[in-house]
Design an enzyme around this catalytic site. Sequence first.
Site, mmCIF file in Angstrom:
data_model
loop_
_atom_site.group_PDB
_atom_site.id
_atom_site.type_symbol
_atom_site.label_atom_id
_atom_site.label_comp_id
_atom_site.label_asym_id
_atom_site.label_seq_id
_atom_site.Cartn_x
_atom_site.Cartn_y
_atom_site.Cartn_z
ATOM 1 N N SER A 189 0.713 2.604 -4.549
ATOM 2 C CA SER A 189 -0.432 3.012 -3.744
ATOM 3 C C SER A 189 -1.726 2.805 -4.546
ATOM 4 O O SER A 189 -2.007 1.683 -4.975
ATOM 5 C CB SER A 189 -0.247 4.455 -3.276
ATOM 6 O OG SER A 189 -1.176 4.809 -2.281
ATOM 7 N N ARG B 190 -6.843 2.150 8.673
ATOM 8 C CA ARG B 190 -6.807 2.800 7.368
ATOM 9 C C ARG B 190 -8.210 3.295 6.983
ATOM 10 O O ARG B 190 -8.358 4.327 6.320
ATOM 11 C CB ARG B 190 -6.272 1.843 6.317
ATOM 12 C CG ARG B 190 -4.805 2.005 5.916
ATOM 13 C CD ARG B 190 -3.815 2.157 7.038
ATOM 14 N NE ARG B 190 -3.716 0.960 7.853
ATOM 15 C CZ ARG B 190 -2.767 0.740 8.745
ATOM 16 N NH1 ARG B 190 -1.815 1.657 8.958
ATOM 17 N NH2 ARG B 190 -2.750 -0.360 9.474
ATOM 18 N N ASP C 259 5.918 2.139 6.313
ATOM 19 C CA ASP C 259 4.750 2.670 5.622
ATOM 20 C C ASP C 259 3.528 2.604 6.548
ATOM 21 O O ASP C 259 3.151 1.526 7.006
ATOM 22 C CB ASP C 259 4.497 1.838 4.366
ATOM 23 C CG ASP C 259 3.457 2.437 3.438
ATOM 24 O OD1 ASP C 259 2.694 3.314 3.879
ATOM 25 O OD2 ASP C 259 3.411 2.004 2.269
ATOM 26 N N HIS D 159 5.810 5.562 2.948
ATOM 27 C CA HIS D 159 4.889 5.279 1.850
ATOM 28 C C HIS D 159 5.427 5.725 0.491
ATOM 29 O O HIS D 159 5.107 5.111 -0.529
ATOM 30 C CB HIS D 159 3.549 5.960 2.128
ATOM 31 C CG HIS D 159 2.461 5.550 1.188
ATOM 32 N ND1 HIS D 159 2.048 4.235 1.041
ATOM 33 C CD2 HIS D 159 1.689 6.273 0.324
ATOM 34 C CE1 HIS D 159 1.084 4.174 0.147
ATOM 35 N NE2 HIS D 159 0.840 5.383 -0.311
#
Length: 266
Positions: free
Chosen positions: A95, A128, A217, A245
């Site tokens: 990430s 996002r 994810d 995720h």
Amino acid sequence: MPFADANGIRISYQSTGAGEPVLLIMGSAASGRVWTVHQTPALVRAGYRAITFDNRGVPPTDAPAGHYALADLVQDTKGLIEALGIGPCRVVGTSLGAMIAQELALTSPESVRCAVLIGTRARTDAFRLAQLRADRALLAEGVSVPPAHRAATTVLQMLSPATRDNDDEVAHWLDLFELAGDDGVAPGQAWADPDGDRREALRGVSVPCRVIAFDDDVITPPHLCAEVAEAIPDCDLVRIPRAGHIGYLERPDEVNSAVIEFLDKN
């Protein structure tokens, strides 16, 4: 836990094993000790020295006031590698940690032997970006989310439908996230994001890289991970099904196999 001075701050780290070093970079607001649940033992069994650390803002590493830029975290990591004398080393990030790793590989190839980028991206797409702005708005308003609400939201964002729909498994995760109580940790990291679209810049990465994407994810979906793999020369892409995720916790055996197989070749 020992400390190293790097980039003007004090960074806490942990070293396990005695082989060639692998530096593991954790994601947003999470402690480096998360790696020690599954990845550190697997790496040590494979003959590596696993080094984990807490990014700036995550105690007991220093937490300077204000917003952090991605470049701050990249320089912290470079400074830690130099302070420990382990460069160039193998790097694994997830990430935010993966975005740190890919920028480090681009700007400081002398520090990176090879890199595994788990759940990464080179840009922020419309959805996002909306998520990011919502998170920042909560921080700006000083909103404290009740633990049970935070746990349910975390399960929704971080785990796959296969896990969420299994009553026994999801009960375990809900309890774990509620007990974790990490609301408000490292708020400055919410501003550590790629500067625009980094795909063209990533074409300049010269060290071997592998991207690992998780099919379920919603934070860094496979299509954004694939963009990174396509941008970095000779970078391959591994997709892991039935994982969200935090697939490195949800499907650790598959992740560890993909990581170690790549590290062994590089």
